[in-house]
Design a protein around this motif. Sequence first.
Motif, PDB file in Angstrom:
ATOM      1  N   ASP A  65       0.838  -1.202   0.000  1.00  0.00           N
ATOM      2  CA  ASP A  65       0.000   0.000   0.000  1.00  0.00           C
ATOM      3  C   ASP A  65       0.876   1.257   0.000  1.00  0.00           C
ATOM      4  OD1 ASP A  65      -2.268  -1.564   0.001  1.00  0.00           O
ATOM      5  OD2 ASP A  65      -2.569  -1.433   2.179  1.00  0.00           O
ATOM      6  N   TYR A  66       1.951   1.225   0.764  1.00  0.00           N
ATOM      7  CA  TYR A  66       2.901   2.339   0.789  1.00  0.00           C
ATOM      8  C   TYR A  66       3.494   2.548  -0.606  1.00  0.00           C
ATOM      9  CZ  TYR A  66       7.080   5.038   1.980  1.00  0.00           C
ATOM     10  OH  TYR A  66       8.072   5.998   2.023  1.00  0.00           O
ATOM     11  N   LEU A  67       3.869   1.422  -1.247  1.00  0.00           N
ATOM     12  CA  LEU A  67       4.494   1.513  -2.576  1.00  0.00           C
ATOM     13  C   LEU A  67       3.487   1.937  -3.644  1.00  0.00           C
ATOM     14  CD1 LEU A  67       6.737  -1.655  -2.370  1.00  0.00           C
ATOM     15  CD2 LEU A  67       7.513   0.725  -2.392  1.00  0.00           C
ATOM     16  N   ASP A  68       2.218   1.572  -3.487  1.00  0.00           N
ATOM     17  CA  ASP A  68       1.202   2.001  -4.455  1.00  0.00           C
ATOM     18  C   ASP A  68       1.073   3.516  -4.483  1.00  0.00           C
ATOM     19  OD1 ASP A  68       0.559  -0.559  -5.311  1.00  0.00           O
ATOM     20  OD2 ASP A  68      -1.073  -0.801  -3.846  1.00  0.00           O
ATOM     21  N   GLY A  69       1.270   4.148  -3.334  1.00  0.00           N
ATOM     22  CA  GLY A  69       1.189   5.607  -3.269  1.00  0.00           C
ATOM     23  C   GLY A  69       2.453   6.301  -3.736  1.00  0.00           C
ATOM     24  N   ARG A  70       3.538   5.564  -3.878  1.00  0.00           N
ATOM     25  CA  ARG A  70       4.831   6.127  -4.300  1.00  0.00           C
ATOM     26  C   ARG A  70       5.442   5.233  -5.377  1.00  0.00           C
ATOM     27  NH1 ARG A  70       3.571   6.372   0.697  1.00  0.00           N
ATOM     28  NH2 ARG A  70       3.845   8.206   1.962  1.00  0.00           N
ATOM     29  N   PRO A  71       4.957   5.325  -6.615  1.00  0.00           N
ATOM     30  CA  PRO A  71       5.430   4.413  -7.661  1.00  0.00           C
ATOM     31  C   PRO A  71       6.906   4.571  -8.029  1.00  0.00           C
ATOM     32  CG  PRO A  71       3.653   5.836  -8.479  1.00  0.00           C
ATOM     33  CD  PRO A  71       3.907   6.198  -7.066  1.00  0.00           C
ATOM     34  N   THR A  72       7.520   5.689  -7.684  1.00  0.00           N
ATOM     35  CA  THR A  72       8.937   5.890  -8.016  1.00  0.00           C
ATOM     36  C   THR A  72       9.822   5.697  -6.787  1.00  0.00           C
ATOM     37  OG1 THR A  72       8.726   8.267  -7.641  1.00  0.00           O
ATOM     38  CG2 THR A  72       8.407   7.461  -9.908  1.00  0.00           C
ATOM     39  N   CYS A  73       9.350   4.947  -5.813  1.00  0.00           N
ATOM     40  CA  CYS A  73      10.092   4.732  -4.568  1.00  0.00           C
ATOM     41  C   CYS A  73      11.395   3.991  -4.844  1.00  0.00           C
ATOM     42  CB  CYS A  73       9.219   3.927  -3.604  1.00  0.00           C
ATOM     43  SG  CYS A  73       9.932   3.744  -1.971  1.00  0.00           S
ATOM     44  N   THR A  74      12.459   4.432  -4.205  1.00  0.00           N
ATOM     45  CA  THR A  74      13.766   3.786  -4.367  1.00  0.00           C
ATOM     46  C   THR A  74      14.060   2.902  -3.158  1.00  0.00           C
ATOM     47  OG1 THR A  74      14.921   5.608  -3.293  1.00  0.00           O
ATOM     48  CG2 THR A  74      14.643   5.758  -5.688  1.00  0.00           C
ATOM     49  N   ALA A  75      15.144   2.151  -3.268  1.00  0.00           N
ATOM     50  CA  ALA A  75      15.542   1.264  -2.179  1.00  0.00           C
ATOM     51  C   ALA A  75      15.868   2.080  -0.927  1.00  0.00           C
ATOM     52  CB  ALA A  75      16.728   0.419  -2.599  1.00  0.00           C
ATOM     53  N   LYS A  76      16.509   3.231  -1.100  1.00  0.00           N
ATOM     54  CA  LYS A  76      16.855   4.077   0.032  1.00  0.00           C
ATOM     55  C   LYS A  76      15.592   4.557   0.746  1.00  0.00           C
ATOM     56  CE  LYS A  76      19.313   8.300   1.219  1.00  0.00           C
ATOM     57  NZ  LYS A  76      20.062   9.454   0.710  1.00  0.00           N
ATOM     58  N   GLU A  77      14.592   4.957  -0.021  1.00  0.00           N
ATOM     59  CA  GLU A  77      13.352   5.455   0.564  1.00  0.00           C
ATOM     60  C   GLU A  77      12.591   4.351   1.298  1.00  0.00           C
ATOM     61  OE1 GLU A  77      11.281   7.036  -2.786  1.00  0.00           O
ATOM     62  OE2 GLU A  77      12.565   8.811  -2.923  1.00  0.00           O
ATOM     63  N   ILE A  78      12.591   3.143   0.762  1.00  0.00           N
ATOM     64  CA  ILE A  78      11.870   2.052   1.426  1.00  0.00           C
ATOM     65  C   ILE A  78      12.574   1.651   2.718  1.00  0.00           C
ATOM     66  CG2 ILE A  78      12.878   0.046   0.279  1.00  0.00           C
ATOM     67  CD1 ILE A  78       9.187   0.441   1.059  1.00  0.00           C
ATOM     68  N   ARG A  79      13.912   1.748   2.740  1.00  0.00           N
ATOM     69  CA  ARG A  79      14.650   1.473   3.986  1.00  0.00           C
ATOM     70  C   ARG A  79      14.267   2.474   5.070  1.00  0.00           C
ATOM     71  NH1 ARG A  79      19.328   0.608   0.525  1.00  0.00           N
ATOM     72  NH2 ARG A  79      19.686  -1.627   0.368  1.00  0.00           N
ATOM     73  N   GLU A  80      14.186   3.756   4.697  1.00  0.00           N
ATOM     74  CA  GLU A  80      13.793   4.791   5.654  1.00  0.00           C
ATOM     75  C   GLU A  80      12.360   4.581   6.132  1.00  0.00           C
ATOM     76  OE1 GLU A  80      14.457   8.362   3.436  1.00  0.00           O
ATOM     77  OE2 GLU A  80      16.652   8.221   3.601  1.00  0.00           O
ATOM     78  N   ALA A  81      11.470   4.227   5.196  1.00  0.00           N
ATOM     79  CA  ALA A  81      10.061   3.982   5.561  1.00  0.00           C
ATOM     80  C   ALA A  81       9.955   2.766   6.477  1.00  0.00           C
ATOM     81  CB  ALA A  81       9.226   3.777   4.305  1.00  0.00           C
ATOM     82  N   ALA A  82      10.788   1.761   6.248  1.00  0.00           N
ATOM     83  CA  ALA A  82      10.765   0.560   7.097  1.00  0.00           C
ATOM     84  C   ALA A  82      11.168   0.920   8.518  1.00  0.00           C
ATOM     85  CB  ALA A  82      11.685  -0.507   6.526  1.00  0.00           C
ATOM     86  N   ALA A  83      12.188   1.754   8.656  1.00  0.00           N
ATOM     87  CA  ALA A  83      12.624   2.166   9.983  1.00  0.00           C
ATOM     88  C   ALA A  83      11.540   2.986  10.688  1.00  0.00           C
ATOM     89  CB  ALA A  83      13.916   2.973   9.877  1.00  0.00           C
ATOM     90  N   GLU A  84      10.850   3.847   9.958  1.00  0.00           N
ATOM     91  CA  GLU A  84       9.801   4.684  10.539  1.00  0.00           C
ATOM     92  C   GLU A  84       8.577   3.868  10.964  1.00  0.00           C
ATOM     93  OE1 GLU A  84       8.805   7.610   7.637  1.00  0.00           O
ATOM     94  OE2 GLU A  84      10.790   8.545   7.668  1.00  0.00           O
ATOM     95  N   ASN A  85       8.208   2.867  10.158  1.00  0.00           N
ATOM     96  CA  ASN A  85       6.988   2.101  10.403  1.00  0.00           C
ATOM     97  C   ASN A  85       7.210   0.822  11.206  1.00  0.00           C
ATOM     98  OD1 ASN A  85       5.101   3.789   8.951  1.00  0.00           O
ATOM     99  ND2 ASN A  85       6.179   3.145   7.108  1.00  0.00           N
ATOM    100  N   MET A 116      12.615  -4.637   1.566  1.00  0.00           N
ATOM    101  CA  MET A 116      13.366  -4.637   0.311  1.00  0.00           C
ATOM    102  C   MET A 116      12.844  -5.734  -0.622  1.00  0.00           C
ATOM    103  SD  MET A 116      15.377  -2.124   0.360  1.00  0.00           S
ATOM    104  CE  MET A 116      16.274  -2.528  -1.114  1.00  0.00           C
ATOM    105  N   CYS A 117      12.598  -6.917  -0.080  1.00  0.00           N
ATOM    106  CA  CYS A 117      12.062  -8.012  -0.902  1.00  0.00           C
ATOM    107  C   CYS A 117      10.705  -7.632  -1.463  1.00  0.00           C
ATOM    108  CB  CYS A 117      11.951  -9.290  -0.081  1.00  0.00           C
ATOM    109  SG  CYS A 117      13.533 -10.005   0.382  1.00  0.00           S
TER     110      CYS A 117
END
Length: 130
Positions: free
Chosen positions: A83-103, A111-112
């Motif tokens: 759901d997070y990625l659906d709202g951010r279609p251009t999300c990078t690996a760096k951004e998903i790592r930061e989002a993982a730490a926040e959530n 990452m997988c």
Amino acid sequence: MTAQTYTRRENARRAAIAAGIPKELVKITVHKTPYEVRFGWDAKEAPVTTCQPEAKPKPKAERPEQNGVKRPAAGGVCAAIWDYLDGRPTCTAKEIREAAAENGWNTNNAMCELYTWRKFNGLTRTNIKG
């Protein structure tokens, strides 16, 4: 029951089985006299069994499948990442790592899920950079 008696339990059991009584329903009777002990047989009552209705399996929710990948079922951590990625279609690996730490998501799982989400949507290296 038969009026005949036998000198041994085994003989009485064998006679009952030969008479057509199932082995588990044979009841051995003991006949004592002042001079000897004899054995006979009788049929037990068959146990009453109740049939319980079979539990019907819950129908699984239909999950969309694209490019050989199924979308995760709603309600889990993987679905939250998607759901997070659906709202951010251009999300990078760096951004998903930061989002993982926040959530509070596991970083490796996030990452997988990013790479699986990209495959589901048909995103490759050439069309991600734009």
